[in-house]
Design an enzyme around this catalytic site. Structure first.
Site, PDB file in Angstrom:
ATOM      1  N   THR A  94       0.812  -1.214   0.000  1.00 24.67           N
ATOM      2  CA  THR A  94       0.000   0.000   0.000  1.00 24.67           C
ATOM      3  C   THR A  94       0.849   1.270   0.000  1.00 24.67           C
ATOM      4  OG1 THR A  94      -1.415  -1.260   1.460  1.00 24.67           O
ATOM      5  CG2 THR A  94      -1.941   1.055   1.196  1.00 24.67           C
TER       6      THR A  94
ATOM      7  N   GLY B 154       2.399  -2.935   8.390  1.00 28.63           N
ATOM      8  CA  GLY B 154       2.686  -3.192   9.801  1.00 28.63           C
ATOM      9  C   GLY B 154       4.138  -3.585   9.988  1.00 28.63           C
TER      10      GLY B 154
ATOM     11  N   GLU C  79      -7.290  -5.470   3.437  1.00 25.06           N
ATOM     12  CA  GLU C  79      -7.487  -6.677   2.617  1.00 25.06           C
ATOM     13  C   GLU C  79      -8.663  -6.514   1.652  1.00 25.06           C
ATOM     14  OE1 GLU C  79      -5.218  -8.866   2.634  1.00 25.06           O
ATOM     15  OE2 GLU C  79      -4.196  -8.237   4.463  1.00 25.06           O
TER      16      GLU C  79
END
Lengths: 660, 660
Positions: free
Chosen positions: B139, B178, B421
């Site tokens: 992303t 993350g 997702e």
């Protein structure tokens, strides 16, 4: 300025400034609001680091600092009109609650309203000078909305002419009052009054909590902060356990009820005076719902104008996400709702002031209706606004989760309104009680007036129209016919709820059980009643607008609001025979057309809310649309980036390698 | 043990333990889960102070510590089955995400799946030993769900046999991965591959980010934490800006696509392999939705059994709030939903494993259906579960706002599944694409199989039943007839959406515009499709249950789930002619009876989820029901209570008095 957002502004069909005046209630009010906001925003004393980067203790401290400065400055500038104080305060704290809220909003007013003249002399000046900092301690761990269940006791001891206050159980510990944890040195404590061996119900007592010199808790007072919450980091919501705390007889607020030196109790003349405050706060919350949703819409719509993603037509590049029908369908009905609630908030404010005028002349006749309306509308608007804020947040994709969007903060700051000042379901049932009572009066042949007049027999039951003959009634382009449809839906659902109670009673259950066993229907009826009121008030407001361009765009919004509600609750309208299936399909079609119609005005409509960037504090909702650069800049200032390497690397990650 | 909650357990009509086995998928699985949980919970290395009392940096540090210890212990205990690792990890981090999630869940698996054998040799062992700590950087600030829009570039330089990585714009900065901010020293970076002057689309590159000795960022790497968010305090979601970062040719993952030394590009044989991971994660999320909602229901229902408030019948004392019809109406349908999603999660897991078995044998035939189903169900379940968690939270009144309830944490931990997702609306539209394609195939005379077989002409269009002849079809007490009603609703809405596209095309707009202008209807059709699937699977699961008492209570839940959906979407059923108005009234009546029927089993039904107190970490949801004492104890440990007097008093409040 981001060129996408500039273009949006060029394409608007109406004058934004004119709409702002309408929202503020007149050009003079807009001017004054802007003056006050500039005063605060340009004041170096009110700057602080981004609150998102502070710990809770630091946020509390920053809030205390600003509140203290605010009080000095309000007096320095001579700002004393309640609305202007509210505006100044909202700007200082960017719409958040703060540690002195209950001192200013509850402690001082309660003293003025419920203290005897001698008590005002004793307590008001020290409180005005912040020597006494007070809060209002009502809610207990075991009791919130149900006030009669409160357990704290105040037992009069004629030997010493004192009240002895106690928290007799764990569940009686005072819980939640703002400013109670660390800030206040006094509290108005609501307690069951016992004198001469008898309980006389809830009364208010001024209880010193902390030393006025050292701020240390006084003997018998166990006081502290209730711990972290969903939002409200700035406020020290507190607990208070009272262990044989003695206060002088004169610390019971005695303007109305009294306890004499010998313990003789005199009851107050009427309850309705305190009732008024509750109604006022709930009416205010309706406006707050409009405000919070307006902020969320501003952020989501501006961001949707500058965010480009995916494709609609191959080869034409990425469109603004505001061009997706699904995005418009998420945001435009909420925008319409925000406008509706702003106008309903204005209305409630006017009605409240009119009715308090009447009440001061002894006329309480309209209070029950206002009470019922404010309870239901508080619940109706806060539920919708809360879920709407989350829809706006999620409409911003991943970035809506970042604190820099401000949307998480808007949600956690607003959502408690669903619970405080009367839990929403309880509120809906209070409104339902009024509706059922009115329905029964109408059925018994009494002629109702006011907002429930639609429950008069002649208004709906004597019109056995068939669906087909209503074809012209529900006309998607005629706002007034939609108001009518909402009215008939409300009437039908009130009747259904009344019938449910009746049926339950026929199964020989008690009135109370019949009520409980019908409460799903009762809430539904209240909801429909409130929805009708909002549609009706929105339509009425639109009718007042003179500027043709503004009138046109607000008409579109009002139609969208009404049609969206119909498609969301289509089952009610079909079941009640107010709409046919083809009419409903037509409503969905019209709704889509309205989205297209509103598209060019969407950014201008949120601009009209006139939130300064400093007030929104949202990177996604920036007026200039320059989102990405500022998001990067914001992130770099985040506390975890103060060092390149976090200490946990040296403590845990580096040593881990040796263990594997 | 609180006597109210004990009594609830005595009144249950079924054996809780047997239901737990069903939820776990068998007695052996329950045993093993409990073993693993005990292992973690009794381990002193996994204790920490209440996370609610820590700053974000402290929470991150605590998570890093536990993750490091977790890796050592998993290897020590030889836990290697993926499900068991997942169970252990969930217990260590109490269901929260953690800084090594992407290393374990994406970096290592991607290496195994997409690296050439030589690359596995080079990178896998260091990564396995945590010398390389990796994340998966896909992303970007400007692009999430729309992968093709990603802007990061990797340009091959044959002179040095290196790729040169760049973030050419602000919006191309990697954002959100993350573990990227502070934890990882490597990332698999998705970038547009340029070689020999041509772009070949997205490929994966292993990019070193930080020194393996000092953990300092490498030259050209600008990396950090993206700042505070709505929850996810433990995770260092990060940003990454690449400025002419050079990596060896061998750092492009080359199991499928290849770039030779001279820059010649070879494209991969097929895409569907990576497709599988996405489907797997989305299927998992469906189960997570069941889990999160189960937790929230456990807390709200247990608390509602011990909370007493207000009154139903005068003089009978305060009832448990679970006795209010409105409270049951809030919570029991959500409880039914939680069960439904748990079972659907089990089903998705089984289907995924079956289909991956087929795929490993070259059979991809079922993948499109599974892809469509997982996308839609992911959206359908996460939306409902998220709003359901908030309903549970608000059903706990004021205390639901306290962090000690755990409900705020459950919400912010779960709600991001609506966005990550695959953004939910995009997911719904992907499912819609499959539905419309299937519908068109059926209309063209092809016979559909699988879950969309209801779109075959003969299944619904050739049955022109009138409402009255369907009277027996929709029988509120017959689950199978309700499944049928949901099926016909889905078929009707898919047809409506297809017609909308057709109508748009007749107005001579392009296919793409017609799609966009029908997307409200398309989302609605997907929603109805998913709803049908859930009702159908729930009913099928109930059919498998042998124990009569468990079968009975689950049947009641399934009926409640189905009827609640019908009353919530009554407009669809009425408009499609699947139900008459009187039938709908009957459904509402039956629903009320089901609430009464479930009341004695409510606590037992949440007990069956078998959450240990240590996992729930909720004062309101304690198994023993002793809520108030523990709330007081928890609050007293809150950080603001470390000192009796907060320093802001001395700094700001005391000096204020002198200024007034």
């Amino acid at each position: 300025m981001n060129p996408d957002i500039s273009k949006e502004r060029e394409n608007a069909t109406f004058n934004v400034e004119k709409l702002t005046y309408i929202l503020d209630g007149g050009i003079e009010k807009t001017k004054r609001r802007r003056e006050i906001q500039s005063l605060v925003i340009s004041d170096p004393d009110f700057q602080s680091e981004d609150l998102n980067f502070l710990t809770r203790s630091e946020r509390y401290e920053a809030a205390v600092r600003k509140s203290a400065q605010m009080i000095v400055k309000l007096r320095k500038y001579g700002i004393s009109d309640p609305e202007e104080i509210y505006c100044y305060k909202s700007c200082v704290h960017r719409g958040r609650s703060e540690p002195l809220d209950l001192h200013l909003g509850m402690f001082l007013p309660t003293l003025l309203n419920q203290a005897s003249p001698e008590q005002v002399d004793t307590f008001f000046i020290p409180a005005w000078n912040l020597e006494i900092i007070g809060t209002y301690a009502q809610t207990e761990m075991g009791h919130g909305t149900h006030l009669r269940g409160l357990e704290t006791t105040a037992t009069y001891d004629p030997a010493t002419q004192e009240f002895v206050l106690n928290s007799p159980t764990v569940s009686s510990i005072k819980w939640w009052p703002g400013g109670l944890g660390k800030t206040s040195n006094h509290a108005i404590v609501l307690a069951q009054l016992y004198t001469q061996g008898k309980c006389h119900g809830l009364h208010a007592f001024i209880v010193p909590l902390r030393s006025m010199n050292t701020h240390m808790p006084l003997p018998g007072v166990v006081v502290g902060d209730i711990g972290p919450k969903f939002g409200f980091d700035e406020v020290d919501n507190g607990y208070l356990k009272l262990e044989n705390v003695r206060i002088p007889r004169n610390n019971m607020l005695m303007k109305y009820a009294k306890v004499d030196a010998d313990g003789t109790y005199t009851k107050p003349p009427r309850d309705k005076l305190t009732y008024g405050t509750m109604v006022f706060i709930r009416s205010m919350i309706v406006g707050e719902a409009g405000l919070a949703l307006s902020k969320a819409c501003t952020i989501a719509i501006r961001y949707s104008a500058v965010r480009r993603q995916s494709e609609i037509r191959p080869g034409e590049g990425e469109p603004q996400i505001l061009d997706y029908q699904t995005q418009q369908y998420k945001l435009f009905p909420l925008l319409a709702t925000a406008y509706a609630y702003n106008f309903v908030g204005q209305y409630m404010n006017q009605v409240y002031h009119r009715i308090t005028g009447d009440m001061s002349q002894g006329d309480f006749s309209e209070l029950p209706e206002l009470h019922a309306l404010s309870a239901g509308l508080k619940a109706f608007t806060t539920w919708t606004a809360s879920s709407g804020i989350e829809v706006c947040r999620m409409a911003c994709g991943g970035h809506g989760y970042s604190s820099c969007s401000a949307l998480p903060d808007i949600y956690v700051t607003f959502v408690p309104t669903c619970t405080y000042e009367g839990e929403n379901t309880v509120m809906m049932l209070q409104t339902a009680r009024f509706l059922i009572k009115s329905y029964r009066q109408a059925s018994a042949g009494h002629r109702l007036s006011g907002i429930v007049s639609y429950l008069n027999e002649s208004e709906f039951r004597l019109q056995p129209q068939t669906v087909s003959s209503r074809a012209t009634l529900v006309n998607g382009n005629n706002l007034q016919s939609l108001v009518e449809a909402y009215k008939l839906r409300a009437a039908w659902l009130v009747e259904q709820a009344a019938k449910s109670i009746q049926q339950e009673l026929q199964r020989s259950v008690s009135q109370e059980d019949a009520w409980n066993n019908s409460s799903i229907d009762l809430v539904r009826a209240s909801d429909a009643h409130c929805h009708y009121v909002v549609v009706k008030l929105f339509a009425a407001k639109v009718g007042e607008i003179e500027d043709p361009a503004v009138h046109s765009v607000l008409s579109t919004l009002a139609l969208l609001y009404a049609l969206q509600g119909i498609t969301q609750h289509s089952g009610d309208f079909l079941q009640a025979g107010l709409l046919s299936a083809p009419q409903l399909s037509q409503a969905s079609q019209t709704l889509k057309q309205l989205l297209v119609q509103l598209r060019p005005d969407a950014v201008a409509l949120v601009d009209a809310f006139d939130f300064r960037d400093e007030m929104l504090n949202s990177v996604l909702g920036r007026y200039d649309g320059n989102v990405y650069e500022h998001m990067f800049e914001w992130a770099r200032r985040s506390p975890l980036n103060k060092t390149e390497v976090h200490e946990s690397y040296h403590k845990y990650l580096k040593p881990l390698q040796a263990k594997l």
